[in-house]
Design a protein around this motif. Structure first.
Motif, PDB file in Angstrom:
ATOM      1  N   PHE A  14     103.131  42.580 -60.673  1.00  0.00           N
ATOM      2  CA  PHE A  14     102.152  41.537 -60.392  1.00  0.00           C
ATOM      3  C   PHE A  14     101.542  40.993 -61.683  1.00  0.00           C
ATOM      4  CE2 PHE A  14      97.678  40.409 -59.636  1.00  0.00           C
ATOM      5  CZ  PHE A  14      97.851  39.342 -58.770  1.00  0.00           C
ATOM      6  N   LEU A  15     101.150  41.897 -62.586  1.00  0.00           N
ATOM      7  CA  LEU A  15     100.520  41.464 -63.832  1.00  0.00           C
ATOM      8  C   LEU A  15     101.497  40.768 -64.771  1.00  0.00           C
ATOM      9  CD1 LEU A  15      98.130  44.479 -64.479  1.00  0.00           C
ATOM     10  CD2 LEU A  15      97.545  42.184 -63.659  1.00  0.00           C
ATOM     11  N   LEU A  16     102.774  40.970 -64.594  1.00  0.00           N
ATOM     12  CA  LEU A  16     103.771  40.211 -65.349  1.00  0.00           C
ATOM     13  C   LEU A  16     104.072  38.867 -64.682  1.00  0.00           C
ATOM     14  CD1 LEU A  16     106.295  43.019 -66.324  1.00  0.00           C
ATOM     15  CD2 LEU A  16     104.793  41.751 -67.858  1.00  0.00           C
ATOM     16  N   ALA A  17     104.027  38.837 -63.360  1.00  0.00           N
ATOM     17  CA  ALA A  17     104.370  37.622 -62.624  1.00  0.00           C
ATOM     18  C   ALA A  17     103.309  36.538 -62.751  1.00  0.00           C
ATOM     19  CB  ALA A  17     104.612  37.944 -61.154  1.00  0.00           C
ATOM     20  N   VAL A  20     103.604  34.484 -66.001  1.00  0.00           N
ATOM     21  CA  VAL A  20     104.869  33.738 -65.980  1.00  0.00           C
ATOM     22  C   VAL A  20     104.744  32.534 -65.060  1.00  0.00           C
ATOM     23  CG1 VAL A  20     107.282  33.856 -65.233  1.00  0.00           C
ATOM     24  CG2 VAL A  20     106.333  35.679 -66.634  1.00  0.00           C
ATOM     25  N   LEU A  21     104.193  32.736 -63.864  1.00  0.00           N
ATOM     26  CA  LEU A  21     104.035  31.619 -62.929  1.00  0.00           C
ATOM     27  C   LEU A  21     103.043  30.581 -63.435  1.00  0.00           C
ATOM     28  CD1 LEU A  21     104.103  33.532 -59.534  1.00  0.00           C
ATOM     29  CD2 LEU A  21     105.843  31.998 -60.442  1.00  0.00           C
ATOM     30  N   VAL A  22     101.971  31.026 -64.068  1.00  0.00           N
ATOM     31  CA  VAL A  22     101.002  30.080 -64.642  1.00  0.00           C
ATOM     32  C   VAL A  22     101.672  29.267 -65.748  1.00  0.00           C
ATOM     33  CG1 VAL A  22      98.878  29.907 -66.005  1.00  0.00           C
ATOM     34  CG2 VAL A  22      98.944  31.369 -63.993  1.00  0.00           C
ATOM     35  N   SER A  23     102.467  29.905 -66.573  1.00  0.00           N
ATOM     36  CA  SER A  23     103.166  29.193 -67.649  1.00  0.00           C
ATOM     37  C   SER A  23     104.146  28.170 -67.098  1.00  0.00           C
ATOM     38  CB  SER A  23     103.913  30.185 -68.542  1.00  0.00           C
ATOM     39  OG  SER A  23     103.022  31.070 -69.152  1.00  0.00           O
ATOM     40  N   GLN A  61      96.451  28.995 -56.864  1.00  0.00           N
ATOM     41  CA  GLN A  61      97.728  28.632 -56.266  1.00  0.00           C
ATOM     42  C   GLN A  61      98.851  29.604 -56.608  1.00  0.00           C
ATOM     43  OE1 GLN A  61      98.204  24.615 -57.667  1.00  0.00           O
ATOM     44  NE2 GLN A  61      97.048  23.765 -55.968  1.00  0.00           N
ATOM     45  N   THR A  62      98.785  30.272 -57.738  1.00  0.00           N
ATOM     46  CA  THR A  62      99.900  31.122 -58.154  1.00  0.00           C
ATOM     47  C   THR A  62      99.729  32.601 -57.794  1.00  0.00           C
ATOM     48  OG1 THR A  62      98.957  31.348 -60.371  1.00  0.00           O
ATOM     49  CG2 THR A  62     100.612  29.623 -60.040  1.00  0.00           C
ATOM     50  N   ILE A  63      98.507  33.066 -57.627  1.00  0.00           N
ATOM     51  CA  ILE A  63      98.303  34.488 -57.328  1.00  0.00           C
ATOM     52  C   ILE A  63      98.939  34.897 -55.994  1.00  0.00           C
ATOM     53  CG2 ILE A  63      96.514  36.151 -56.686  1.00  0.00           C
ATOM     54  CD1 ILE A  63      94.969  35.281 -59.139  1.00  0.00           C
ATOM     55  N   ALA A  71     105.469  42.359 -54.405  1.00  0.00           N
ATOM     56  CA  ALA A  71     105.749  43.267 -53.287  1.00  0.00           C
ATOM     57  C   ALA A  71     107.240  43.296 -52.978  1.00  0.00           C
ATOM     58  CB  ALA A  71     104.952  42.844 -52.053  1.00  0.00           C
ATOM     59  N   LEU A  72     107.856  42.125 -52.892  1.00  0.00           N
ATOM     60  CA  LEU A  72     109.289  42.072 -52.604  1.00  0.00           C
ATOM     61  C   LEU A  72     110.117  42.680 -53.730  1.00  0.00           C
ATOM     62  CD1 LEU A  72     109.606  38.535 -50.986  1.00  0.00           C
ATOM     63  CD2 LEU A  72     109.692  40.758 -49.853  1.00  0.00           C
ATOM     64  N   PHE A  73     109.732  42.418 -54.946  1.00  0.00           N
ATOM     65  CA  PHE A  73     110.463  42.968 -56.087  1.00  0.00           C
ATOM     66  C   PHE A  73     110.333  44.493 -56.131  1.00  0.00           C
ATOM     67  CE2 PHE A  73     110.986  44.159 -60.537  1.00  0.00           C
ATOM     68  CZ  PHE A  73     112.197  43.545 -60.831  1.00  0.00           C
TER      69      PHE A  73
END
Length: 114
Positions: A14-17, A20-23, A61-63, A71-73
């Motif tokens: 989660f803390l990596l995603a 990345v999604l914000v970027s 929007q990204t969280i 969770a899926l990963f």
């Protein structure tokens, strides 16, 4: 013990995603607004302020997407490595594997205002 293991893997993903999604969001948005910033001759400082002001909306929007992805990963990685089958063979019920996700999901959902 298994709960801490699953929670650690989930939170790491989660803390990596999130960044990345914000970027990715900001890169896509930058291509849309760069023309407007060039027209008003706004410098880099204006662009940085614009995106810092926009950060709460982007996180809002990204969280949720990052949460579902994490969770899926986490479960996908556990399945690929045979950890879910091993837990089932040990007699660990499925709810015990899902339980570590409940507290962070409730906390995340409460934080972003659902």
């Amino acid at each position: 013990m298994i709960s801490r293991y699953i929670l650690r893997r989930f939170l790491t993903t989660f803390l990596l995603a999130v960044p990345v999604l914000v970027s990715i969001y900001w890169m896509i948005d930058l291509f849309e607004v760069v023309g407007d910033f060039l027209k008003v001759k706004g410098g880099t400082g204006l662009l940085v302020r614009f995106y810092l002001v926009k950060l709460p909306l982007v996180l809002y929007q990204t969280i949720p997407v990052a949460t579902v992805f994490a969770a899926l990963f986490t479960f996908g990685t556990m399945k690929r490595h045979g950890e879910l089958a091993a837990a089932g063979a040990l007699g660990i019920p499925l709810w015990r594997l899902i339980l570590p996700f409940v507290a962070p999901l409730v906390l995340i959902a409460g934080t972003i205002g659902w």
